[in-house]
Design a protein around this motif. Sequence first.
Motif, mmCIF file in Angstrom:
data_model
loop_
_atom_site.group_PDB
_atom_site.id
_atom_site.type_symbol
_atom_site.label_atom_id
_atom_site.label_comp_id
_atom_site.label_asym_id
_atom_site.label_seq_id
_atom_site.Cartn_x
_atom_site.Cartn_y
_atom_site.Cartn_z
ATOM 1 N N ARG A 521 -19.495 -17.501 0.655
ATOM 2 C CA ARG A 521 -19.246 -17.169 -0.598
ATOM 3 C C ARG A 521 -18.247 -15.980 -0.091
ATOM 4 N NH1 ARG A 521 -20.379 -17.673 -5.776
ATOM 5 N NH2 ARG A 521 -21.951 -19.357 -5.270
ATOM 6 N N THR A 522 -18.587 -15.151 0.503
ATOM 7 C CA THR A 522 -17.627 -14.087 0.973
ATOM 8 C C THR A 522 -16.348 -14.443 1.465
ATOM 9 O OG1 THR A 522 -19.457 -12.440 1.214
ATOM 10 C CG2 THR A 522 -17.492 -11.830 2.098
ATOM 11 N N HIS A 523 -16.524 -15.496 2.554
ATOM 12 C CA HIS A 523 -15.328 -16.005 3.131
ATOM 13 C C HIS A 523 -14.372 -16.417 2.089
ATOM 14 C CE1 HIS A 523 -15.523 -15.286 7.441
ATOM 15 N NE2 HIS A 523 -16.967 -15.035 7.205
ATOM 16 N N PHE A 524 -14.844 -17.266 1.236
ATOM 17 C CA PHE A 524 -14.280 -17.870 0.276
ATOM 18 C C PHE A 524 -13.354 -16.852 -0.664
ATOM 19 C CE2 PHE A 524 -16.640 -21.711 0.346
ATOM 20 C CZ PHE A 524 -15.714 -22.623 0.054
ATOM 21 N N ARG A 525 -13.970 -15.806 -1.120
ATOM 22 C CA ARG A 525 -13.359 -14.699 -1.625
ATOM 23 C C ARG A 525 -12.134 -14.128 -0.757
ATOM 24 N NH1 ARG A 525 -16.716 -10.288 -4.370
ATOM 25 N NH2 ARG A 525 -14.500 -9.865 -5.202
ATOM 26 N N ILE A 526 -12.531 -13.740 0.434
ATOM 27 C CA ILE A 526 -11.323 -13.210 1.414
ATOM 28 C C ILE A 526 -10.320 -14.301 1.556
ATOM 29 C CG2 ILE A 526 -11.210 -12.576 3.848
ATOM 30 C CD1 ILE A 526 -14.131 -11.711 3.758
ATOM 31 N N GLN A 527 -10.567 -15.618 1.688
ATOM 32 C CA GLN A 527 -9.522 -16.722 1.868
ATOM 33 C C GLN A 527 -8.513 -16.415 0.673
ATOM 34 O OE1 GLN A 527 -8.743 -17.940 4.816
ATOM 35 N NE2 GLN A 527 -7.402 -19.679 4.178
ATOM 36 N N ALA A 528 -9.073 -16.450 -0.625
ATOM 37 C CA ALA A 528 -8.299 -16.651 -1.801
ATOM 38 C C ALA A 528 -7.471 -14.923 -1.723
ATOM 39 C CB ALA A 528 -9.247 -16.594 -2.836
#
Length: 547
Positions: A521-528
């Motif tokens: 979930r954190t990686h999704f936010r970072i990627q966005a």
Amino acid sequence: MSFITKWRRNGRKSDRKHKDAVDADSPDSPNRLSVINSPEMDPIIADCSLRLADDSQESTKPSNGCLRSELTVALEDCMEALDLFLSNDFEEALVRLRTRTKDSMYHALTYATILEMQAMMTFEPGHILAAGNTMKEAQAVCQRAALTFLQDENMISFIKGGIKVRNSYQTYKELHAVLQSSGYTQGDNHGHFEGGVKLGVGAFNLMISMLPTRTLRLLEFVGFSGNKEFGLQQLQEGCVENTFRSFLCTGEGDVGDAEKLLQPYLKKYPKGSIFLFFAGRIEEIKGNLDAAIDRFEECCEAQQQWKQFHHMCYWELMWCFTYKRHWKMAYFYADLLSKENSWSKATYAYMKGAYLSMLTKDDCLTFGETEIALFRQVPGLKQKIAGKSLPTEKFAIRKARRYLAERPIPLPVPPLEMMYIWNGYTVIGKHRDLTEAMLKTLDEAQATLDSSPRTEFSVDDQCLVSLLRGLESQIKYDHYLVPNALLEHGLLCLEQGRKEEGIKLLEAAKSNYKNYSMESRTHFRIQAALHKARGSAENGIYVPTSP
């Protein structure tokens, strides 16, 4: 070999086989229809695979080679059934479709799609099985793959599902190339075909582009690629036309664009549960919580046939009241979900305990439950989907462990922590009054920590309450705090125009920390955030030119 290549080769073989009986260039040649009706065909191409009319039946013969009366009548009938579904007449829509699922590709696909929506909302094994069986009849490869992930819990089935998804992805790419080719001729029902391609290509590009970098690299190695802008463009184009799949192209991209796309549907279906739900989500994202609550309540009142729509609204209502710090109402909706919905009993129990932890002991007496009893239930409610536990459940179970002790040390602000995990601070941050109220709650939690004896959890709890600042090297349990602190710092830099500094912080959060709670979930936010900061996409079917 791709299915398009097979189709062309099969077509040539079939032409030679029948050339003595049928003119190979005839637009209504039976050999052409037999190729289209191949079981290897994706449902989008197989839209023409309907029953041939009896010899005695009169029918028109348009330029595309399909018997117009059969295909057009089927499409119109499915559109009418879809209209019933969007008007909340769910059972009538299913009854109307069920009678023709054996002989009409479109009826089978529409029927199966509605069943799949039901299965995705309930997670009930019976619903998943029924949807999967109907998908087989419709030859809906990608949708069957999605249900495989829900239904089976072993890695072999998971891999098979992935292969089906890849096959479907390649099919959509080839169909998109067909639409762009100079030799493509539009038929009478071209809009429905084009809408299906735009839905598939758009959804794949959007979803793949939002994946974390490590996952994206692996997918690129096996042939996937995704471009966010192109995906949104395809979905927007697919949504504006009045076609078979247009409503499926609606969703939550940019809030302004989503509002524009939603308005025509709300006007046509003012009581449609799907569109009332999306209207509520838009208001929630904008931070207009009272308006969002009204929409979600209106959605629940609009129909009573499918409680599944109620459950989606209950989840959002729970968060709306969390943002408002109305802990009793938030508990009420978490309790409803725990009793009626099967998605994650562990998460629902954890949230109930979290809300009770914010109340006085006297207030808790009215609910007949205690936070300690609820937190102790959480580990025993764990379940698996596709052979894996839900990340949210893993997080809840780990946080609830401290309540297994005889004299548990309470969590400081569990609803606010879970709200952060679900990205809720982007909502409250849009309104000063919500932000100030939440800061007041954190100040109270800080005062409680300051007056409490030091324990093994003190450093972790202090880092959480102080909004992830400092003491990171001493964190013992909540290791997710450090990368998330870097993420938030990076986002603040981007907001202040310090782009390079923000990107460096985001890259550090992405690369330097592993194996912590809710990592994906954190990686999704970072990627966005990185995607937005850099302002361009570099992989996909289509890369827009730089301005």
